[in-house]
Scaffold this active site. Structure first.
Site, PDB file in Angstrom:
ATOM      1  N   ASP A 102       0.862  -1.171   0.000  1.00 30.46           N
ATOM      2  CA  ASP A 102       0.000   0.000   0.000  1.00 30.46           C
ATOM      3  C   ASP A 102       0.903   1.227   0.000  1.00 30.46           C
ATOM      4  O   ASP A 102       1.695   1.424   0.932  1.00 30.46           O
ATOM      5  CB  ASP A 102      -0.848  -0.036   1.283  1.00 30.46           C
ATOM      6  CG  ASP A 102      -2.218   0.563   1.105  1.00 30.46           C
ATOM      7  OD1 ASP A 102      -2.305   1.629   0.485  1.00 30.46           O
ATOM      8  OD2 ASP A 102      -3.192  -0.044   1.592  1.00 30.46           O
ATOM      9  N   GLU A 267      -6.644   3.469  -5.769  1.00 31.43           N
ATOM     10  CA  GLU A 267      -7.886   3.576  -4.997  1.00 31.43           C
ATOM     11  C   GLU A 267      -8.620   4.827  -5.465  1.00 31.43           C
ATOM     12  O   GLU A 267      -8.110   5.942  -5.303  1.00 31.43           O
ATOM     13  CB  GLU A 267      -7.602   3.693  -3.487  1.00 31.43           C
ATOM     14  CG  GLU A 267      -8.906   3.676  -2.685  1.00 31.43           C
ATOM     15  CD  GLU A 267      -8.845   4.350  -1.323  1.00 31.43           C
ATOM     16  OE1 GLU A 267      -9.705   4.083  -0.488  1.00 31.43           O
ATOM     17  OE2 GLU A 267      -7.935   5.183  -1.107  1.00 31.43           O
ATOM     18  N   HIS A 328     -11.310  -2.629   3.734  1.00 24.28           N
ATOM     19  CA  HIS A 328     -11.205  -2.242   5.141  1.00 24.28           C
ATOM     20  C   HIS A 328     -11.903  -0.928   5.463  1.00 24.28           C
ATOM     21  O   HIS A 328     -11.809  -0.442   6.593  1.00 24.28           O
ATOM     22  CB  HIS A 328      -9.718  -2.156   5.510  1.00 24.28           C
ATOM     23  CG  HIS A 328      -9.035  -1.059   4.747  1.00 24.28           C
ATOM     24  ND1 HIS A 328      -8.841  -1.129   3.380  1.00 24.28           N
ATOM     25  CD2 HIS A 328      -8.541   0.134   5.142  1.00 24.28           C
ATOM     26  CE1 HIS A 328      -8.239  -0.018   2.977  1.00 24.28           C
ATOM     27  NE2 HIS A 328      -8.048   0.757   4.030  1.00 24.28           N
ATOM     28  N   ASP A 329     -12.549  -0.329   4.468  1.00 24.85           N
ATOM     29  CA  ASP A 329     -13.250   0.938   4.701  1.00 24.85           C
ATOM     30  C   ASP A 329     -14.764   0.811   4.611  1.00 24.85           C
ATOM     31  O   ASP A 329     -15.480   1.768   4.914  1.00 24.85           O
ATOM     32  CB  ASP A 329     -12.807   1.981   3.658  1.00 24.85           C
ATOM     33  CG  ASP A 329     -11.345   2.361   3.796  1.00 24.85           C
ATOM     34  OD1 ASP A 329     -10.852   2.427   4.941  1.00 24.85           O
ATOM     35  OD2 ASP A 329     -10.694   2.593   2.757  1.00 24.85           O
TER      36      ASP A 329
HETATM   37  C1  GLC Z   1      -7.897   5.408   2.110  1.00 30.85           C
HETATM   38  C2  GLC Z   1      -7.747   4.223   3.025  1.00 30.85           C
HETATM   39  C3  GLC Z   1      -8.390   4.537   4.333  1.00 30.85           C
HETATM   40  C4  GLC Z   1      -7.672   5.726   4.927  1.00 30.85           C
HETATM   41  C5  GLC Z   1      -7.695   6.904   3.971  1.00 30.85           C
HETATM   42  C6  GLC Z   1      -6.731   7.971   4.384  1.00 30.85           C
HETATM   43  O1  GLC Z   1      -9.223   5.652   1.798  1.00 30.85           O
HETATM   44  O2  GLC Z   1      -8.268   3.080   2.414  1.00 30.85           O
HETATM   45  O3  GLC Z   1      -8.353   3.459   5.211  1.00 30.85           O
HETATM   46  O4  GLC Z   1      -8.256   6.091   6.141  1.00 30.85           O
HETATM   47  O5  GLC Z   1      -7.298   6.517   2.673  1.00 30.85           O
HETATM   48  O6  GLC Z   1      -5.415   7.539   4.186  1.00 30.85           O
END
Ligand code: GLC
Length: 537
Positions: A102, A267, A328-329
């Protein structure tokens, strides 16, 4: 560089997301670690997936559980050491698993030395590595931009009398991607991990990297609904998805391509029409701009059918699709669509055209775990309490067995286990040949065996009510997927599924090999895969 079959593994492969805090603890602190992941790699490989993506494992104060990085090339001691990481990489590769890291380039931790320097003085050499602005005339923040985790996105810093921008927590200051030095620094980070042998990156909030040059106020959101998170009150017209972001992504892609056989995943939470721009000009952007459409769509045959059609139609020529069912979100799929439909969802994910990404535990049908107020760990829930934005419930420990703490740890885990973990766990579900875990294994095995499911065209077949029907075809070989999104039985006429063909797999795992003679009768919440026997396979 001409792409080769070898380089294209990510098109044919299946990705599996591991949330390291919750996979396996080996040092008894209730938090998962790298040695734990190593220990469980044989399980992951046994599923038949091809790659693991690890949520952040880097040095971090953990304000946002690792999405606040203080050293991009260091492993956080909570997770282990660089030696552990090297061992993980070697073990994964030994099992034929690729490893995706990541990358969190939009923001660092406020504890990162770059930010510590940047905030020191207005003329510090690192000042322009972050986004500093004077307040408005009345002392208010520079503009109306909101943090995704609540409140203004600007934090006033006493030392220098200016505000800095943070799209997320104030502990996560945004880096200034218009500064070439910042780009080089992150590109160096990428080279560091690629040289070590990692197989690619999932780039965190990639559509956020570039902001409007003039920091114009964002327009209000006319469709804001009371009870939704407050940051949705304004649109992100000027704070995200700026045209220049594609330049940056093309640069990242160039770096990736120099190593060969690596993958860049982005993402991106955007409507499909805007999402597909992230494949880049001439497909020089992300190979896999994550397609999250299934995470938010209404779970009905018609709505899913519509979004598959829209996505397929929006893809630029040559772009490879991908699908995600959980992360995970977002709330666990088994809770979102129900346990019974979770099997149909699994069949959908693993039969659609495009690379599937699984979220750990979804193969067990893990549900959203209720989190009592005193147990909340997620900063989003802490900042914006009580409206259901909390992400802890989908990040609970992996359920391995029926022992105390579900085989995840010898200590009390950092988040509560699901109350069903005594039964819904790997050991139990593996012993049950009709469990959801067995279904996942069979679906993955079938996808590996039948090229139609990987490379075949996607051909929708008109259907009514709760039925979703489509066909995947390569030359004269085809497979038909029949999914019942409802609780009522449905009868499908044989002409649309193909007369004289067989059920290759049912979500109930109890009618494989059944010959279709006349109508195909589906039970409520049943999905089946229909095809001719593949003697060659
Ligand atoms: C992305 C991650 C999330 C995080 C956010 C800020 O959306 O998936 O878990 O809190 O970025 O980094």
């Amino acid at each position: 560089m001409a792409s080769t079959q070898q380089d294209d593994w990510w098109r044919h492969g299946i990705f599996y997301q591991v949330y390291p805090r919750s996979f396996q603890d080996t040092d008894g602190d209730g938090v998962g670690d790298l040695r734990g992941i190593i220990q469980r790699l044989p399980y992951v490989a046994s599923l038949g997936v091809d790659a693991i993506w690890l949520s952040p494992i880097f040095t971090s104060p953990m304000a946002d559980f690792g999405y606040d990085v203080a050293d991009y090339t260091g492993i956080d001691p909570l997770f282990g050491t660089m030696d552990d990481f090297d061992a993980l990489l070697e073990a994964a590769h030994g099992l034929g698993l690729k490893v995706i890291l990541d990358l969190v380039p939009n923001h660092s931790s406020d504890a990162h030395p770059w930010f510590v320097e940047s905030r020191r003085s207005r003329d510090d050499p690192k000042r322009d590595w972050y986004i500093w602005r004077d307040g408005a005339a009345n002392g208010a923040p520079p503009n109306n931009w909101l943090s995704e985790f609540g409140g203004s996105a600007w934090e006033y810093d006493e030392t220098t009398g200016q505000y800095y921008y943070h799209a997320f927590l104030k502990e996560q200051p945004d880096l200034n991607w218009r500064n070439p030095a910042v780009r080089e620094a992150i590109y160096d980070v990428m080279r560091f991990w690629l040289t070590k042998g990692v197989d690619g990156f999932r780039v965190d909030v990639i559509w956020h990297l570039i902001k409007d040059l003039d920091f114009r106020d964002n327009p209000p959101n006319p469709h804001y609904v009371e009870g939704r998170p407050p940051h949705e009150k304004i649109l992100t017209q000027y704070s995200t998805d700026q045209p220049e972001v594609h330049e940056v992504i093309a640069e990242m892609r160039d770096i990736i391509d120099r190593y060969g056989g690596r993958v860049l995943i982005g993402e991106i939470y955007l409507p499909l029409q805007r999402l597909v721009a992230y494949y880049g000009n001439d497909l020089r952007g992300a190979q896999m701009p994550f397609n999250f459409a299934l995470l938010s769509t209404l779970w009905s045959a018609r709505s899913v059918e519509r979004l598959i059609g829209e996505y397929e139609a929006a893809l630029p020529p040559g772009a490879w699709p991908n699908w995600v069912l959980g992360n995970h979100d977002r709330p666990r799929v088994a809770s979102r669509v129900g346990r019974e439909q979770a099997r149909v969802a699994a069949m959908l994910l693993l039969t659609l055209r495009g690379t599937p990404t699984l979220y750990y535990g979804d193969e067990l049908g893990m549900v959203q775990v209720p989190i009592a107020p005193g147990q909340v760990r997620d900063p989003f829930e802490k900042n914006v309490p009580g409206i259901g934005v909390g992400r802890d419930g989908c990040r609970t420990p992996m359920q391995w067995d029926a022992t105390e703490h579900a085989g995840f740890s010898t200590a009390r885990p950092w988040l509560p286990l699901s109350i069903d973990s005594a039964h819904e766990n790997v050991v139990n579900l593996d012993a049950d040949t009709r469990s959801i875990l067995s279904l996942y294994r069979m679906l993955i095995a079938l996808r590996k065996k039948r090229t139609e499911l990987v490379l075949g065209t996607y051909e929708p077949i008109a259907a009514q009510s709760d039925l979703l029907l489509f066909c995947r075809r390569v030359d004269d070989k085809s497979i038909t997927i029949v999914l019942n999104f409802g609780a009522e039985p449905i009868s499908v006429t044989s002409s649309s599924v193909g007369f004289g063909r067989k059920i290759l797999l049912s979500t109930f795992l109890d009618r494989d090999g059944e010959l279709i003679d006349g109508a195909l009768d589906l039970r409520g919440h049943e999905g089946v895969i229909v095809g001719a026997d593949d003697h060659a396979g």
